[in-house]
Design a protein around this motif. Structure first.
Motif, PDB file in Angstrom:
ATOM      1  N   PRO A 100       0.826  -1.216   0.000  1.00  0.00           N
ATOM      2  CA  PRO A 100       0.000   0.000   0.000  1.00  0.00           C
ATOM      3  C   PRO A 100       0.856   1.262   0.000  1.00  0.00           C
ATOM      4  O   PRO A 100       1.854   1.353   0.722  1.00  0.00           O
ATOM      5  CB  PRO A 100      -0.802  -0.124   1.302  1.00  0.00           C
ATOM      6  CG  PRO A 100      -0.839  -1.591   1.586  1.00  0.00           C
ATOM      7  CD  PRO A 100       0.479  -2.125   1.118  1.00  0.00           C
ATOM      8  N   LYS A 140      -8.328   2.458  -1.387  1.00  0.00           N
ATOM      9  CA  LYS A 140      -8.671   1.655  -0.217  1.00  0.00           C
ATOM     10  C   LYS A 140      -8.212   2.391   1.033  1.00  0.00           C
ATOM     11  O   LYS A 140      -7.274   3.194   0.974  1.00  0.00           O
ATOM     12  CB  LYS A 140      -8.008   0.275  -0.276  1.00  0.00           C
ATOM     13  CG  LYS A 140      -8.516  -0.624  -1.397  1.00  0.00           C
ATOM     14  CD  LYS A 140      -7.838  -1.978  -1.346  1.00  0.00           C
ATOM     15  CE  LYS A 140      -8.336  -2.888  -2.468  1.00  0.00           C
ATOM     16  NZ  LYS A 140      -7.633  -4.198  -2.440  1.00  0.00           N
ATOM     17  N   PHE A 178      -6.705   1.825   4.788  1.00  0.00           N
ATOM     18  CA  PHE A 178      -6.082   0.870   5.710  1.00  0.00           C
ATOM     19  C   PHE A 178      -5.740   1.576   7.017  1.00  0.00           C
ATOM     20  O   PHE A 178      -5.215   2.702   7.004  1.00  0.00           O
ATOM     21  CB  PHE A 178      -4.781   0.306   5.123  1.00  0.00           C
ATOM     22  CG  PHE A 178      -4.964  -0.530   3.895  1.00  0.00           C
ATOM     23  CD1 PHE A 178      -5.637  -1.737   3.949  1.00  0.00           C
ATOM     24  CD2 PHE A 178      -4.455  -0.106   2.680  1.00  0.00           C
ATOM     25  CE1 PHE A 178      -5.806  -2.506   2.811  1.00  0.00           C
ATOM     26  CE2 PHE A 178      -4.613  -0.861   1.537  1.00  0.00           C
ATOM     27  CZ  PHE A 178      -5.291  -2.067   1.599  1.00  0.00           C
ATOM     28  N   ASP A 228      -2.978   0.234  -3.861  1.00  0.00           N
ATOM     29  CA  ASP A 228      -2.251  -1.006  -3.601  1.00  0.00           C
ATOM     30  C   ASP A 228      -2.186  -1.866  -4.856  1.00  0.00           C
ATOM     31  O   ASP A 228      -2.469  -1.405  -5.965  1.00  0.00           O
ATOM     32  CB  ASP A 228      -2.856  -1.761  -2.426  1.00  0.00           C
ATOM     33  CG  ASP A 228      -4.238  -2.345  -2.732  1.00  0.00           C
ATOM     34  OD1 ASP A 228      -4.769  -2.102  -3.831  1.00  0.00           O
ATOM     35  OD2 ASP A 228      -4.776  -3.058  -1.866  1.00  0.00           O
ATOM     36  N   GLN A 264      -4.222  -4.930   6.744  1.00  0.00           N
ATOM     37  CA  GLN A 264      -5.107  -5.168   5.605  1.00  0.00           C
ATOM     38  C   GLN A 264      -6.323  -6.008   5.965  1.00  0.00           C
ATOM     39  O   GLN A 264      -7.088  -6.400   5.095  1.00  0.00           O
ATOM     40  CB  GLN A 264      -4.310  -5.832   4.475  1.00  0.00           C
ATOM     41  CG  GLN A 264      -3.162  -4.957   3.970  1.00  0.00           C
ATOM     42  CD  GLN A 264      -2.164  -5.725   3.127  1.00  0.00           C
ATOM     43  OE1 GLN A 264      -1.586  -6.711   3.563  1.00  0.00           O
ATOM     44  NE2 GLN A 264      -1.968  -5.275   1.902  1.00  0.00           N
TER      45      GLN A 264
END
Length: 414
Positions: free
Chosen positions: A18, A193, A195, A244, A398
């Protein structure tokens, strides 16, 4: 004037872990709804434009959660979603805002050329520093260390003299002038995303997670167990928007200006070398010409040191922490293999936030005593007297047993 051509090369970007490149902005419950294990980010401006007074008051006091039913009833729920991201847990909004990824006016994330060039710059400086008389530079470095608490300006300019000695005395004479890195192609927002990024701490009980950060006022006090936890759910997190390995089709163009590197200009009846005018020695020009090799050698060195760090903490940690250490150990082992196998045709480096001390500095080429003096004199460990420094690592969680370091990418020529 003898005009040498420019060399233009486009690279495909592969995210090996990431990557987060942030801004000064922070997002909170007024930008997100947490529902069924997902963080859902919305386009806020058009939502505000359609709110009545009652909805606006509820939104100000309670965030998007307070107007969730209205969003569904008005048809804006699906229409104005930016993305949905699965997260292991909900942010504690009072102290865990979400760090957004840098984006263009259409909210499409991208990798700034300045960020990529910064990673190349560090690798080239490291490459050049290896060729220097380190003992002499260490002596000079120690003489320049402040004898008092450094000012903010002294902190910012701490390594400027070393950088100038390696790369050029000012922007006009800077070696990296000959390398221009464009911004990457943008990515659609739904590819982002989120995280939670945790802080792994090497304590006398093995690997633990930071639960409450040390404040500046408390920095002189001894380490207290209440600051750390073995439970992931109790650890404090920086929630970060990331790109990612699920993202593909992103590229960057890098231009090498051959005129600056080896061109000539006419001066009267004679010709003068451009790099000589810029005071670029052959060794320095060679380092820039071999920037891809410099990046890979630097990445290899970092990966070897990080692999060793995680191997050392694994044996002294609890079973749960050992699982994390094994994941991280495996990542760096695989990264080293990829560099060895693909290094002739690809470029590896770390960029963005969270990669750690080693990815952003060349100081570790000096001996341990010199490094510790730099850390202590500039207060980099906030008085904790950590040895070896740093004792922390940022880890992207994750979900489940998925963990990874931040910032690793691969460039492959197209």
């Amino acid at each position: 004037m003898t005009q040498a051509p420019v060399h233009i090369q486009t690279f495909a970007i592969t995210f090996l872990s990431p990557v987060h490149i942030g801004t000064e902005e922070q997002l909170d419950e007024h930008d997100f709804v947490y529902e069924n294990g997902h963080l859902i980010r919305f386009r806020i401006t058009p939502i505000l434009e359609r709110m009545g007074e009652q909805e606006l008051e509820r939104f100000v006091n309670g965030g998007l959660e307070a107007v969730k039913d209205w969003l569904r009833q008005s048809g804006l729920w699906q229409q104005l979603q930016l993305y949905q991201s699965v997260v292991p847990r909900q942010p504690r909004w009072n102290r865990e805002p979400v760090r957004p990824f840098i984006a263009d006016p259409l909210l499409r994330p991208y990798l700034p050329g300045t960020e990529i060039k910064g990673a190349i710059r560090t690798a080239v400086a490291w490459w050049l520093l290896r060729q220097k008389d380190l003992a002499s530079l260490e002596q000079k470095l120690r003489q320049r260390l402040p004898q008092h608490k450094p000012s903010r300006r002294e902190l910012v300019q701490a390594g400027q003299w070393l950088e100038q000695s390696l790369l050029g005395i000012d922007p006009n004479h800077d070696l990296l002038r000959s390398l221009r890195v464009q911004d990457s192609t943008p990515v659609e927002p739904h590819r982002l995303k989120v995280f939670p990024v945790l802080v792994a701490v090497r304590t006398n009980r093995g690997l633990q997670w930071l639960q409450s950060p040390r404040s500046r006022q408390e920095s002189s006090q001894s380490e207290q167990q209440s600051q750390y936890t073995n439970a992931l759910q109790h650890a404090v997190a920086n929630f970060c928007e990331c790109l990612d390995g699920s993202v593909s089709g992103i590229s960057v163009t890098i231009v090498c200006d051959e005129f600056l590197a080896r061109g000539e200009i006419e001066r009267g009846e004679s010709k003068v070398s451009v790099p000589e005018e810029l005071r670029w020695e052959d060794a320095k020009r060679e380092a820039v010409a071999n920037w891809q090799k410099a990046c890979n050698e630097f990445a290899k060195t970092i990966a070897e040191l990080e692999l060793k760090w995680w191997q050392q903490v694994k044996g002294a940690s609890s079973v749960g922490a050992q699982t994390v250490a094994v994941k991280m150990e495996r990542f760096y082992d695989e990264l080293l293999k990829r560099i060895q196998v693909e290094g002739n045709n690809a470029v590896f480096f770390n960029l963005g936030w969270g990669g750690g001390w080693r990815t952003k500095t060349v100081t570790e080429l000096f001996d341990d005593e010199t490094v510790q003096q730099v850390v202590h004199r500039y207060g980099l460990d906030r008085g904790a007297k950590s040895q070896p420094f740093p004792k922390t690592r940022k880890v992207a969680w994750q979900g489940g047993n998925g963990f990874a370091p931040l910032g690793w990418v691969k460039l492959t020529p197209l």
